[in-house]
Scaffold this active site. Structure first.
Site, short mmCIF file in Angstrom:
data_model
loop_
_atom_site.label_atom_id
_atom_site.label_comp_id
_atom_site.label_asym_id
_atom_site.label_seq_id
_atom_site.Cartn_x
_atom_site.Cartn_y
_atom_site.Cartn_z
N ASP A 115 0.83 -1.21 0.00
CA ASP A 115 0.00 0.00 0.00
C ASP A 115 0.86 1.25 0.00
O ASP A 115 2.01 1.26 0.45
CB ASP A 115 -0.97 0.01 1.18
CG ASP A 115 -0.26 -0.02 2.53
OD1 ASP A 115 0.71 -0.78 2.67
OD2 ASP A 115 -0.69 0.71 3.45
N GLU B 7 0.15 -0.92 5.95
CA GLU B 7 1.22 -0.28 6.71
C GLU B 7 1.04 1.23 6.79
O GLU B 7 1.35 1.85 7.80
CB GLU B 7 2.58 -0.61 6.08
CG GLU B 7 3.78 -0.34 6.99
CD GLU B 7 4.28 1.09 6.94
OE1 GLU B 7 5.05 1.48 7.84
OE2 GLU B 7 3.91 1.83 6.01
N GLU C 285 11.84 -0.68 4.34
CA GLU C 285 11.57 0.75 4.46
C GLU C 285 12.76 1.57 3.96
O GLU C 285 13.91 1.16 4.11
CB GLU C 285 11.26 1.12 5.91
CG GLU C 285 9.95 0.58 6.45
CD GLU C 285 8.75 1.22 5.78
OE1 GLU C 285 8.87 2.29 5.16
OE2 GLU C 285 7.66 0.62 5.86
#
Length: 375
Positions: free
Chosen positions: A68, A133, A162
């Site tokens: 997402d 997330e 990340e």
């Protein structure tokens, strides 16, 4: 076009605004199934999650991430369409390019190469992918971890994709994160006319000293891995909008980012003590966003540092700075957790982009980590 760039473009072109997956995970499942992964889709409420695993033995190395993305904002403000992956001057533009579809592409290509080169590798490889997330993070990684814990399926090493890098790929690796605790405070007063304050009670005046003390309080000294705990007021509201009305209620939202030197319960107790000392009439609701975690040494940190130096020639810096990540749900299981991804300068911004050469380097770094841990 390199495999990693081609795959990143395919992912960016899918408008997977949280909690939508927009077909990203089915595409990933097909790629993983082709190289021997068993795929398990876990749907919780509005969130689609993927748990994919190759092998049944330990140790287990897990790549964790999310499909997402945050909304693009006004598309006309972008130089290129936000959901059309566009190459421009050596950079790949589009929502999610850096956070974190580029990382997902690098993970997948690196895994396919590693499995081809080392079909009989030690241990197991897994993927934990969520579409929740960037949203409320209620039905995503935390629910998958609950499921894995219930069946005693343990992750030994976890690489979260990340965007950790600051200026150059791999210059910073996040080996921990601060805890996060949010308080929503309502202070009650008595509404009235500003000309007759003796008939009212102003909650802004009453709360001012308490809020000042909270802002000035020294919560802890931090330690070698974490800065001192911080307190920040993020929202404050009172009044009707009229200039001649004393408000009847003050609403304050504040957040702690806390180190391993203090617990969330200690922060709550100290906050309540300050509010009570100032004799406020109040209610407060707490939202616990995650405990601090730290992987300060071990096989994963060593392999990551070695892989980055092998690919880029540079020495990485370990850091716990920044916001929260889904690593906070994985670390409490006992896993070693690091975050490694591209440069984070444009994440969540208009014209988000990533250097294409960085994604290719990242794919090589992920590959070299697997070689060091599982070959």
């Amino acid at each position: 076009m390199s495999e990693v760039i081609e795959l990143a473009k395919d992912l960016i072109n899918r408008k997977s605004v949280t909690p939508e997956d927009a077909g990203c995970q089915p595409m990933m499942k097909a790629l993983l199934a082709a190289i021997g992964f068993d795929n398990e889709t876990m749907v919780f409420e509005d969130t689609t999650n993927l748990w994919a695993r190759r092998g049944n033995n330990g140790p287990l190395l897990c790549f964790a991430g999310h499909t997402d993305v945050v909304p693009s904002g006004p598309a006309e403000a972008w130089q290129t369409p936000p959901f059309v992956a566009t190459e421009k001057d050596g950079y790949l533009h589009g929502r999610g390019a850096a956070d974190m579809k580029g990382s997902l592409a690098a993970m997948l290509v690196a895994t396919r190469r590693f499995v081809t080169d080392y079909p009989n590798h030690h241990g197991s490889i897994a993927y934990l992918i969520t579409s929740d997330e960037e949203g409320p993070f209620i039905n995503g990684t935390t629910r998958v971890i609950d499921t894995l814990e219930a069946r005693n399926e343990k992750i030994d090493w976890c690489i979260v994709g990340e965007p950790s890098s600051t200026e150059l790929i791999g210059d910073v690796v996040k080996n921990g994160r601060r805890g996060s605790l949010t308080g929503n405070l309502n202070v009650a007063g008595i509404q009235g006319h500003v000309a007759y304050p003796h008939l009212a009670r102003n909650p802004v005046h009453e709360a001012a000293a308490a809020l000042d003390e909270l802002a000035r309080t020294h919560w802890d000294n931090g330690n070698a891995s974490f800065p001192p705990t911080s307190f920040q007021i993020s929202n404050l509201h009172a009044g009707t909008g009229a200039g001649n009305v004393i408000p009847g209620e003050l609403k304050v939202c504040f957040n702690f980012r806390f180190s391993t030197e203090v617990t969330d319960q200690q922060l709550i107790e100290r906050t309540l003590a300050i509010l009570d000392k100032h004799k406020l009439t109040y209610t407060i609701d707490w939202t616990f966003n995650g405990q601090p975690f730290l992987t300060d040494s071990g096989d994963l940190v060593a392999a990551t540092q070695q892989a980055i130096h092998h690919v880029t020639g540079r020495h990485t810096m370990l850091s716990t700075a920044g916001g929260t990540s889904d690593g906070r749900f994985i670390a409490p299981t006992g896993a070693q957790v690091i975050e490694l991804g591209p440069v984070n300068a444009t994440i969540h911004k208009i014209d988000e982009n990533v250097k294409m050469a960085d994604l290719e380097a990242l794919e090589n770094i992920y590959y070299e980590i697997m070689v060091r841990l599982l070959a």
